[in-house]
Design a protein around this motif. Structure first.
Motif, mmCIF file in Angstrom:
data_model
loop_
_atom_site.group_PDB
_atom_site.id
_atom_site.type_symbol
_atom_site.label_atom_id
_atom_site.label_comp_id
_atom_site.label_asym_id
_atom_site.label_seq_id
_atom_site.Cartn_x
_atom_site.Cartn_y
_atom_site.Cartn_z
ATOM 1 N N ARG A 110 0.840 -1.189 0.000
ATOM 2 C CA ARG A 110 0.000 0.000 0.000
ATOM 3 C C ARG A 110 0.881 1.246 0.000
ATOM 4 O O ARG A 110 2.051 1.193 0.390
ATOM 5 N N HIS A 157 2.637 4.586 1.148
ATOM 6 C CA HIS A 157 3.015 5.173 2.424
ATOM 7 C C HIS A 157 3.443 6.638 2.277
ATOM 8 O O HIS A 157 3.968 7.225 3.220
ATOM 9 N N HIS A 195 5.844 7.851 0.367
ATOM 10 C CA HIS A 195 7.249 8.079 0.047
ATOM 11 C C HIS A 195 7.763 6.897 -0.772
ATOM 12 O O HIS A 195 7.097 5.871 -0.894
ATOM 13 N N THR A 196 8.933 7.048 -1.337
ATOM 14 C CA THR A 196 9.563 5.976 -2.128
ATOM 15 C C THR A 196 10.954 5.669 -1.590
ATOM 16 O O THR A 196 11.868 5.343 -2.348
ATOM 17 N N ASN A 197 11.120 5.774 -0.288
ATOM 18 C CA ASN A 197 12.418 5.504 0.326
ATOM 19 C C ASN A 197 12.767 4.023 0.217
ATOM 20 O O ASN A 197 11.892 3.156 0.271
ATOM 21 N N GLU A 227 14.799 1.019 2.062
ATOM 22 C CA GLU A 227 15.340 0.621 3.359
ATOM 23 C C GLU A 227 15.776 -0.844 3.288
ATOM 24 O O GLU A 227 15.036 -1.678 2.766
ATOM 25 N N SER A 280 14.516 -5.989 2.111
ATOM 26 C CA SER A 280 14.528 -4.621 1.614
ATOM 27 C C SER A 280 13.108 -4.124 1.401
ATOM 28 O O SER A 280 12.221 -4.888 1.006
ATOM 29 N N PHE A 281 12.920 -2.845 1.687
ATOM 30 C CA PHE A 281 11.618 -2.203 1.566
ATOM 31 C C PHE A 281 11.716 -1.054 0.564
ATOM 32 O O PHE A 281 12.697 -0.315 0.545
ATOM 33 N N GLY A 335 9.348 2.163 -0.503
ATOM 34 C CA GLY A 335 8.144 2.906 -0.166
ATOM 35 C C GLY A 335 7.391 2.323 1.003
ATOM 36 O O GLY A 335 6.162 2.424 1.081
ATOM 37 N N GLY A 336 8.126 1.684 1.933
ATOM 38 C CA GLY A 336 7.489 1.086 3.101
ATOM 39 C C GLY A 336 6.931 -0.298 2.869
ATOM 40 O O GLY A 336 6.337 -0.886 3.783
ATOM 41 N N ASN A 337 7.121 -0.872 1.678
ATOM 42 C CA ASN A 337 6.604 -2.194 1.341
ATOM 43 C C ASN A 337 7.746 -3.184 1.144
ATOM 44 O O ASN A 337 8.733 -2.874 0.467
#
Length: 230
Positions: free
Chosen positions: A178, A180, A182-184, A186, A208-209, A211-213
């Motif tokens: 979904r 979040h 942003h497109t960071n 992580e 690895s994520f 955009g928080g996914n």
């Protein structure tokens, strides 16, 4: 600009022009077509239908054992039907549940003193668990059981059965994608130090994520014995 990637029966093709992306994923005779421009998707569907006999199933709901559900919360990926079939095939329906996929205090051993089990059946079970890890990253660590596929013992089979008992109690767990805001990117990495008492090798893992996914995860035993933390 066109990009193509092929690996055996897998073929991935996506075309990028301006700010639009079209993706065509083909596996043998199954195909997924998605993208930003619905008009271009329809045009490509018409061209494919003119060349091949294609059965259109409209919105994506099921692909290679993976169930896709679209809702207001986001997109859910699960393998509920795959898990239920696996539990039925392995006759796990009447057993007690396990709260974790592995014994937190247990260690995988070679098991020379443990009686051998049917190698073909054990290999098939491990292969199905590996495929299930596509949507269940919480059992990825248990794939270390594959190192015993050439000489499986009862102790290894019991560990694999524990994974099934865990799946029995959590069949509807899934991945949620979904927005979040942003497109960071992580990335989280972890490794145990000589965690295997069989060969003293370490096991590394990462996830690895985008955009928080959660998008990728991996668990692998290192190829050499670690002798230093440097």
């Amino acid at each position: 600009m066109d990009y193509r990637q092929s690996n055996g029966d897998h073929t991935l093709f996506f075309k990028h022009f301006r700010n639009e992306i079209s993706i065509l994923l083909v596996y043998v005779d199954d195909m997924i077509l998605t993208g930003d421009d619905l008009l271009k998707i329809e045009m490509l569907n018409d061209k494919l239908s003119a060349c091949f006999k294609i059965k259109r199933l409209e919105n994506l709901k099921y692909f290679l054992g993976i169930e896709i559900a679209d809702s207001r919360c986001g997109i859910f990926l699960s393998q509920l039907k795959y898990i239920l079939n696996l539990l039925k095939q392995t006759e796990t329906s009447g057993n007690k549940l396990a709260t974790t996929p592995i014994d937190p205090d247990g260690k995988l051993v070679q098991g020379e003193d443990s009686p051998p089990v049917d190698r073909g059946r054990y290999q098939r079970l491990i292969g199905k668990l590996i495929y299930l890890s596509h949507t269940r990253p919480n059992i990825t660590y248990t794939i270390r059981l594959s190192q015993f596929i050439h000489d499986p013992r009862e102790v290894h089979n019991a560990a694999a059965r524990r994974v099934l008992l865990y799946l029995k109690g959590t069949p509807s767990y899934n991945l949620l994608f979904r927005p979040h805001g942003h497109t960071n990117v992580e990335i989280f990495i972890d490794v145990d130090y000589a965690g295997s008492i069989v060969d003293k090798r370490s096991t590394s893992r990462y996830c690895s994520f985008l955009g928080g996914n959660l998008i990728t995860w991996h668990n692998k035993k290192q190829l050499v014995v670690s002798r230093s933390s440097a």
